[in-house]
Design a protein around this motif. Structure first.
Motif, PDB file in Angstrom:
ATOM      1  N   ALA A 242      21.995 -13.221  33.633  1.00 53.36           N
ATOM      2  CA  ALA A 242      22.476 -13.614  32.308  1.00 53.36           C
ATOM      3  C   ALA A 242      21.437 -13.277  31.236  1.00 53.36           C
ATOM      4  N   VAL A 247      24.946 -10.379  32.183  1.00 55.28           N
ATOM      5  CA  VAL A 247      26.000 -10.569  33.177  1.00 55.28           C
ATOM      6  C   VAL A 247      26.141 -12.060  33.456  1.00 55.28           C
ATOM      7  N   ARG A 248      27.285 -12.636  33.136  1.00 54.69           N
ATOM      8  CA  ARG A 248      27.531 -14.063  33.339  1.00 54.69           C
ATOM      9  C   ARG A 248      28.253 -14.268  34.665  1.00 54.69           C
ATOM     10  N   PRO A 372      24.064  -2.757  28.057  1.00 57.61           N
ATOM     11  CA  PRO A 372      24.854  -3.755  28.781  1.00 57.61           C
ATOM     12  C   PRO A 372      25.362  -3.222  30.116  1.00 57.61           C
ATOM     13  N   ALA A 376      29.425  -6.825  32.913  1.00 56.01           N
ATOM     14  CA  ALA A 376      29.602  -7.784  31.825  1.00 56.01           C
ATOM     15  C   ALA A 376      30.873  -7.507  31.026  1.00 56.01           C
TER      16      ALA A 376
END
Length: 545
Positions: A242, A247-248, A372, A376
């Motif tokens: 994260a 990236v959650r 990113p 994500a």
């Protein structure tokens, strides 16, 4: 002074663990300014031969030079008149088993403090003449000692050359054993891509974390663990992703694996069960990853890579339902997948495709903001792979796999039946390093060192290979260099190895014809050694051309 101290370290007069005198004391002994001693210590620290320790002065952390059988004189550097390869010793230049880094100096107590008189003798008037100025005979002898010895002839060697010879190693199509063979080949300079600066491994921080983990570890944690990985590490990885990659994920979505290689191996049966019989790959793209996929019975149709990343129109034309990508820093070209190309990829994935995102070195960036991760942007169509191999050390064999929900249970079963899960203790130690901020501090240290080494390689390439084009310099641990000379890159790599420089030809990583080039890792090599190695590359190419 720095040169003579290097020689004393190399010949064993200053052993690993020895504590050098304080700069003030040694300056008084030699009757020089303290600044001279400070600068000498700084240069040795930059080359990874000494390291500062709190309240303990400066400690020798480079192992003595371990010579191998010499080679023919023409492989030497007798004509060089400046400090050479072995004098600026670093990783891959003869250190036995690698040397501890700055992070580990606090726990090196094997040697006592070396007296100022003893060190003064090593750098003063009684030292071997000429070392300070780069004695030519010393450079030649030590460089020859690090070069490949005349090998034995094996009847089952590769076609086109004897087994163990540079020509034999690079002859024909590379097989599954080629990386092991290249790793075992002796060389004075090792530009193998994908290796971080292992001398900086945070030994002291790792030992502190391990002691703390053992002190609080209950007996039940020493039994068989969760095949998905230790819950504490899965939480730490979720937090790391994260913060560092945007990236959650929930900890339960993280599967701890033994590196990206095992992640690909676990995916083989899962993909085949889902009806996937081919995984498209970038071209050029990682030979090793392609070999792992092929070993699992999966076809690997090539997809061309241009300046914006993988070509999605060509990907659609393959008919493959899955693709393996390195979008943040494409291996080996270093291309960053553009915004438009990312949108095309996500559209392809929404139509039923699966993206295997290998985020192998995205943390190592120097001249650009973070990119990113695709995971994500489209979590249910991206399988995310990462590890600490480029951040800490490949020997740890710790990585993670974050898969779409529909594949998660099958991957956990594959991991369970493969090895019941990674070893728990190293997982808990890594989790503590992540939680405490030690890993992030280590990353900041690496970025500075790697940037300096990258800059040294770019400068050396401009000097010694002026017609070459450098690719992928903004991030990562390697550069790719292409050139216009009519010399196959496998021949170039073979000639370089004959001169004592180890690297990989770009053609190893191609499935389709393309411009010749070399893939050069810089992260594990000190700047001075990089300059000498690139000079030898230039000499090798000129000899071939």
């Amino acid at each position: 002074m720095a040169g003579r101290l290097r020689q004393a370290i190399a010949d064993g007069r200053l052993v690993v663990g020895s504590r050098l005198p304080p700069t003030r004391v040694l300056a008084a002994e030699l009757r020089v300014s303290r600044g001279v001693v400070t600068e000498a210590y700084r240069r040795l620290a930059e080359d990874g031969q000494v390291a500062g320790r709190r309240r303990g002065g400066t400690v020798v952390v480079a192992a003595p030079f371990a010579a191998v059988a010499p080679v023919r004189p023409e492989h030497g550097l007798a004509e060089r008149t400046r400090p050479g390869l072995a004098e600026r010793a670093g990783p891959g230049t003869g250190h036995a088993g690698g040397s501890p880094g700055a992070g580990g100096c606090a726990d090196l107590d094997a040697g006592a403090r070396v007296g100022a008189g003893a060190v003064g003798a090593a750098v003063g008037a009684d030292a071997a003449p000429g070392v300070l100025g780069g004695d030519t005979a010393l450079v030649a002898a030590r460089s020859r000692a690090a070069m490949p010895a005349e090998p034995e002839v094996h009847p089952d060697g590769p076609a086109g050359g004897r087994a163990g010879t540079p020509a034999g190693l690079f002859a024909g199509d590379p097989g599954a054993e080629v990386f092991d063979a290249l790793r075992a080949a002796p060389a004075a300079v090792d530009f193998t891509p994908g290796r971080p600066d292992l001398t900086t491994f945070p030994r002291a921080a790792w030992l502190r974390a391990e002691r703390a983990v053992l002190a609080e570890l209950s007996a039940e944690h020493l039994g068989y663990g969760d095949p998905r990985g230790a819950p504490r590490l899965r939480r730490a990885v979720a937090d790391w992703l994260a913060r560092m990659r945007g990236v959650r994920v929930e900890p339960d979505e993280v599967l701890i694996v033994a590196g990206t290689a095992q992640a690909l191996t676990l995916l083989h049966p899962v993909l085949r069960a889902d009806g996937v019989d081919a995984v498209a790959v970038e071209d050029p793209g990682s030979l090793g990853a392609r070999q792992h996929l092929a070993n699992g019975g999966l076809a690997t149709p090539p997809v061309p890579v241009d300046e914006e990343g993988v070509r999605v129109d060509a990907l659609r034309a393959t008919g493959a339902r899955a693709v393996l990508l390195t979008p943040a820093h494409q291996f080996p070209t270093g291309v960053v997948t553009s915004g438009e190309r990312r949108r095309e990829l996500l559209e392809w994935a929404r139509d039923g495709g699966l993206i295997l995102e290998d985020d192998y070195d995205a943390e190592h960036r120097y001249d650009r903001p973070p990119v990113p991760a695709l995971r994500a942007l489209l979590a249910d169509r991206v399988c995310y792979l990462g590890s600490v191999s480029k951040l800490l050390a490949p020997a740890l064999r710790i990585g993670w796999l974050v898969a779409p929900a529909r594949h998660r249970a099958a991957l956990v079963d594959a991991k369970r039946f493969n090895d019941l899960g990674n070893a728990v203790l190293p997982q808990l130690v890594l989790a503590r390093l992540m939680e405490s901020g030690e890993l992030e501090r280590h990353l900041r240290l690496l970025r500075g060192r790697h940037r300096r080494r990258r800059d040294a390689m770019i400068a050396a390439l401009a000097e010694h290979l002026p017609g070459a084009r450098v690719h992928g310099a903004a991030a990562g641990l390697h550069l790719t260099v292409t050139y216009a000379a009519d010399v196959p890159d496998a021949e170039f790599a073979a000639a370089a190895l004959a001169h004592g420089v180890k690297c990989q030809p770009l053609s190893w990583h191609r499935q389709s014809p393309g411009r010749p080039g070399l893939v050069l890792g810089y992260a594990a090599t000190p700047p001075g050694v990089i300059a000498d190695g690139v000079a030898l590359l230039g000499r090798s190419l000129r000899a071939l051309g």
